[in-house]
Design a protein around this motif. Structure first.
Motif, PDB file in Angstrom:
ATOM      1  N   MET A 164      18.494  -3.343 -65.959  1.00  0.00           N
ATOM      2  CA  MET A 164      17.980  -3.289 -67.322  1.00  0.00           C
ATOM      3  C   MET A 164      16.897  -2.226 -67.480  1.00  0.00           C
ATOM      4  SD  MET A 164      19.592  -5.126 -69.421  1.00  0.00           S
ATOM      5  CE  MET A 164      18.434  -5.141 -70.783  1.00  0.00           C
ATOM      6  N   HIS A 165      17.041  -1.451 -68.562  1.00  0.00           N
ATOM      7  CA  HIS A 165      16.073  -0.428 -68.964  1.00  0.00           C
ATOM      8  C   HIS A 165      15.806   0.615 -67.882  1.00  0.00           C
ATOM      9  CE1 HIS A 165      15.432  -2.639 -72.614  1.00  0.00           C
ATOM     10  NE2 HIS A 165      14.960  -3.697 -71.988  1.00  0.00           N
ATOM     11  N   SER A 166      16.807   0.877 -67.043  1.00  0.00           N
ATOM     12  CA  SER A 166      16.621   1.895 -66.001  1.00  0.00           C
ATOM     13  C   SER A 166      16.556   3.296 -66.586  1.00  0.00           C
ATOM     14  CB  SER A 166      17.747   1.804 -64.973  1.00  0.00           C
ATOM     15  OG  SER A 166      18.997   2.052 -65.577  1.00  0.00           O
ATOM     16  N   TYR A 167      17.037   3.488 -67.824  1.00  0.00           N
ATOM     17  CA  TYR A 167      16.921   4.790 -68.471  1.00  0.00           C
ATOM     18  C   TYR A 167      15.459   5.146 -68.709  1.00  0.00           C
ATOM     19  CZ  TYR A 167      16.227   1.932 -72.627  1.00  0.00           C
ATOM     20  OH  TYR A 167      15.749   0.996 -73.515  1.00  0.00           O
ATOM     21  N   SER A 190      26.975   4.705 -57.256  1.00  0.00           N
ATOM     22  CA  SER A 190      26.652   5.281 -58.565  1.00  0.00           C
ATOM     23  C   SER A 190      25.554   4.447 -59.202  1.00  0.00           C
ATOM     24  CB  SER A 190      27.880   5.295 -59.479  1.00  0.00           C
ATOM     25  OG  SER A 190      28.925   6.064 -58.933  1.00  0.00           O
ATOM     26  N   ILE A 191      24.545   5.110 -59.774  1.00  0.00           N
ATOM     27  CA  ILE A 191      23.478   4.385 -60.464  1.00  0.00           C
ATOM     28  C   ILE A 191      23.439   4.834 -61.918  1.00  0.00           C
ATOM     29  CG2 ILE A 191      22.138   4.030 -58.365  1.00  0.00           C
ATOM     30  CD1 ILE A 191      20.263   6.252 -59.199  1.00  0.00           C
ATOM     31  N   SER A 192      23.198   3.884 -62.811  1.00  0.00           N
ATOM     32  CA  SER A 192      23.314   4.164 -64.246  1.00  0.00           C
ATOM     33  C   SER A 192      22.257   5.140 -64.741  1.00  0.00           C
ATOM     34  CB  SER A 192      23.244   2.859 -65.041  1.00  0.00           C
ATOM     35  OG  SER A 192      21.934   2.329 -65.052  1.00  0.00           O
ATOM     36  N   SER A 193      21.091   5.209 -64.072  1.00  0.00           N
ATOM     37  CA  SER A 193      20.039   6.122 -64.509  1.00  0.00           C
ATOM     38  C   SER A 193      20.405   7.576 -64.254  1.00  0.00           C
ATOM     39  CB  SER A 193      18.722   5.781 -63.806  1.00  0.00           C
ATOM     40  OG  SER A 193      18.901   5.713 -62.402  1.00  0.00           O
ATOM     41  N   VAL A 194      21.428   7.818 -63.453  1.00  0.00           N
ATOM     42  CA  VAL A 194      21.954   9.167 -63.243  1.00  0.00           C
ATOM     43  C   VAL A 194      23.209   9.389 -64.079  1.00  0.00           C
ATOM     44  CG1 VAL A 194      23.066  10.695 -61.555  1.00  0.00           C
ATOM     45  CG2 VAL A 194      20.992   9.446 -60.935  1.00  0.00           C
TER      46      VAL A 194
END
Length: 694
Positions: A164-167, A190-194
């Motif tokens: 959550m909120h990794s952006y 894979s990580i969502s912030s990338v």
């Protein structure tokens, strides 16, 4: 962008693999059936054929550009890696709960797409970031290590991490990825912030999951392709066309394969945009019809319309809302199951339906003589005289009319109580109406009047159907470019090196923080420039900035182009004016008294394309002498007409032929209906103009 010689573009479609080789002597193209078992083999075969036509050695090819449907097919067919998903405690079921939207409101048996990751393969961590990047609940290292061991014990091939909120703060995702890599260096992570550092957990989670799901397969395929090319003697660097319409390196594609979702169709939009620039056309409808699907895209100001979300793997094919939404840059288009291989059938009400099932290349339409027994659009066109059985694909693929006749008679005519010709006409008219409806809806959704657009038709099937589509849509002018049959592959050669970096940064405009925005934009520019410089070494680049904005309380944003420069707090007035202008253009009016918010930022760095030479356009010309005459069925007149047959090579600038006419070339056939005249243009394209507008 500096254009080097001997560059080859390769597009793998559902039916054909298209190759376009640009060399000093011009352009060599070929079209061969797609090899489903070994798609890279079709590429090698096609490049070999094109190089032989051009008279150049494979070692002299300087660049290979590739677009593929591999990622889309893997997601649709669920042929990906064994995958684990790690998320924040309490959000394990977000990808299954989806959104509140119900795309078929009254369907009690509604079928939703199954998540790519089953519930037992989703794991949670007791951590939490806030929307402004503040740590609300620290990450427990011991818990992370226990989870890493669970992943190792599970034998997973790939892991997706979406917290959550990794952006806003990627620290926790980075620590999880580091722990996984330390324990399993060969694991795909894979990580969502990338992959998708944007607001909204559902599309962000879907995107990182899709990326991880296909990553091992894409890495394997591209590795085989590069090795095969080198073994064949092609030592040139390989670049991929991403779904946003630009080129990235193979290494970047392996890291972020989700960006390849619509790479082939994006090439077609670039192809059409290039001709729009040359002809000085501001409003263009790009119509790309291949063997499996038809794609329609609005091009305004010589730029394809783009979006930052895309829907894939729909359970109700081509029905918006029934698929998995991913957030990745994409050329926005409508795609329907209307290609040459689309299968015609009779539904429960006794009506002809066409698609979305396709005969593809294996076994192909019945007329291919490769074992197909279902009637397709290609079979119908053959029976209506629109295709020459002895000169299809330049004679490389013989067509068997008797097989088409049998398929239509047994599967359609026998149920309709009609003749074979009437059933074949029903097939083509249905597929044309399906495509016309899709174009109308796409234009209406974007607030445009389609009658004022010029159509640019390409792909193996579009020149056969485009004139009839123009009749249905009230479009007065149609352009068929040279090389239309392999348009997407040619489009690859015209694409810039580009990369779109995105970031979620929520702000209300009345409390606009210019310093925070400038810091984020500088990071985005550095990220995008790093990717672009891998291919566009030393070339001039341009930067394009978009803010995604909405009124407070609204559920979705609109893209708002902004000048790229350092902002000050006083710029909120200019940003508000830009938002209201974009909002008014879409919805006709603005809303007074509501606050305005910025949710996400997008920054594109792209190499600069060379200037396009203006095309000498001809509205009329010297009638060309036809090679022979033949008949075809004119749908608007509802009868068979005597038509002039002309070689495409005879349609030099200023030469014309009145419809009904058939213009033939190796990769496709252009049908000029009775209502239109075809005129050769300065760039060797065909301009079809409605006779009443001459």
């Amino acid at each position: 962008m500096a254009i080097s010689v001997n560059r080859v573009g390769v597009d793998i479609g559902g039916t054909f693999t298209d190759v376009a080789l640009a060399h000093e002597g011009g352009l060599s193209t070929c079209k061969i059936l797609t090899n489903y078992a070994q798609p890279e083999q079709a590429i090698l075969d096609g490049i070999g054929i094109a190089a032989e036509k051009a008279g150049i050695a494979l070692a002299d090819i300087g660049q290979v550009i590739h677009g593929t449907t591999l990622v889309t097919n893997a997601l649709i067919e669920r042929r990906g890696a064994k995958l684990a998903f790690i998320t924040t405690e309490g959000f394990r079921d977000v990808i299954e709960m989806r959104s509140e939207n119900r795309f078929e409101q009254y369907d009690l048996n509604l079928t939703l797409p199954m998540p790519l990751v089953a519930r037992e393969h989703r794991f949670t961590l007791n951590e939490r970031m806030g929307p402004n990047g503040e740590v609300l609940l620290p990450l427990d290292s011991a818990e992370v290590q226990r989870l890493v061991q669970t992943v190792l014990d599970g034998g997973y091939e790939a892991v997706a991490v979406g917290l959550m909120h990794s952006y806003a703060n990627d620290a926790h995702e980075v620590k999880v990825a580091e722990a996984l890599r330390a324990a399993a260096p060969d694991l795909s992570i894979s990580i969502s912030s990338v992959i998708s550092p944007q607001m909204r957990e559902l599309p962000r989670f879907n995107t990182v999951i899709a990326n991880a799901y296909v990553q091992p397969q894409v890495a394997d395929y591209l590795g085989r392709l590069v090795a095969g090319l080198q073994e064949a003697g092609v030592t040139a660097p390989v670049f991929m066309l991403h779904s946003g319409g630009g080129l990235i390196s193979v290494e970047s594609a392996v890291e972020q394969p989700v960006r390849l979702l619509e790479s082939g169709p994006a090439g077609g939009a670039i192809f059409a945009a290039d001709f729009a620039r040359g002809h000085g056309l501001d409003n263009v409808l790009s119509f790309d019809m291949g063997g499996t699907t038809a794609k329609i895209c609005l091009i305004e100001g010589a730029e394809p319309k783009t979006a930052n979300t895309f829907e894939v793997a729909r359970t109700y094919r081509f029905k918006k809302g029934s698929g998995m939404t991913v957030s990745t840059p994409v050329v926005e288009m409508v795609e329907i199951g209307a290609g040459g291989g689309s299968i015609a059938s009779i539904d429960s009400l006794g009506r002809i339906q066409v698609g979305p099932r396709s005969a593809a290349s294996e076994p192909g339409p019945a007329c291919y003589g490769r074992g197909g027994t279902e009637p397709t659009v290609t079979d119908a066109n053959l029976l209506l005289g629109r295709l020459d059985p002895d000169n299809f694909a330049g004679g490389a693929i013989p067509l068997y009319a008797e097989a088409s006749d049998k398929a239509v008679a047994e599967k359609l005519s026998a149920h309709l109580g009609s003749g074979v010709s009437e059933a074949a006409f029903g097939v083509t008219e249905m597929v044309d109406e399906n495509m016309a409806n899709a174009a109308r809806v796409h234009a209406v959704e974007n607030g445009r009047d389609i009658e004022h657009f010029t159509m640019i038709g390409f792909g193996g099937g579009a020149p056969l159907h485009a004139c009839r589509l123009c009749e249905k849509l009230g479009i007065r002018e149609l352009i068929i470019p040279p090389g239309a049959g392999v348009g997407s592959a040619i489009g690859f050669l015209k694409a810039p090196f580009s990369y779109e970096a995105t970031r979620g940064l929520f702000q209300r405009l009345d409390t606009f923080d210019a310093a925070a925005v400038n810091t984020a934009l500088a990071e985005l520019e550095a990220e995008a420039t790093e990717f672009v410089s891998a291919g566009a070494k030393g070339e001039a680049t341009t930067t394009r900035l978009t803010a995604f904005m909405r009124y407070s309380g609204q559920g979705w944003e609109i893209p708002v182009p902004l000048p790229y420069r350092p902002f000050t707090d006083a710029d909120r007035t200019e940003i508000l004016a830009a938002f209201e202008s974009a909002y008014r253009r879409l919805f006709g009016r603005v809303i007074d008294g509501l606050g305005v918010e910025v949710t996400n930022w997008s920054l594109v760095v792209a190499s600069v394309l060379p200037d396009t030479t203006p095309v000498v356009r001809h509205g009329s010309g010297t009638p060309v002498t036809p090679a022979r005459s033949r008949t075809f069925y004119d749908a608007a007149l509802r009868r068979t007409v005597e038509a002039r047959e002309v070689e495409r090579s005879a349609m030099t600038p200023g030469c014309s032929v009145d419809g009904p006419a058939v213009i033939v070339e190796n990769e496709t056939t252009t049908i000029v209906t009775s209502a239109y005249r075809a005129v050769g243009q300065g760039d060797n394209s065909l301009r079809l103009i409605r006779k009443g507008d001459l």
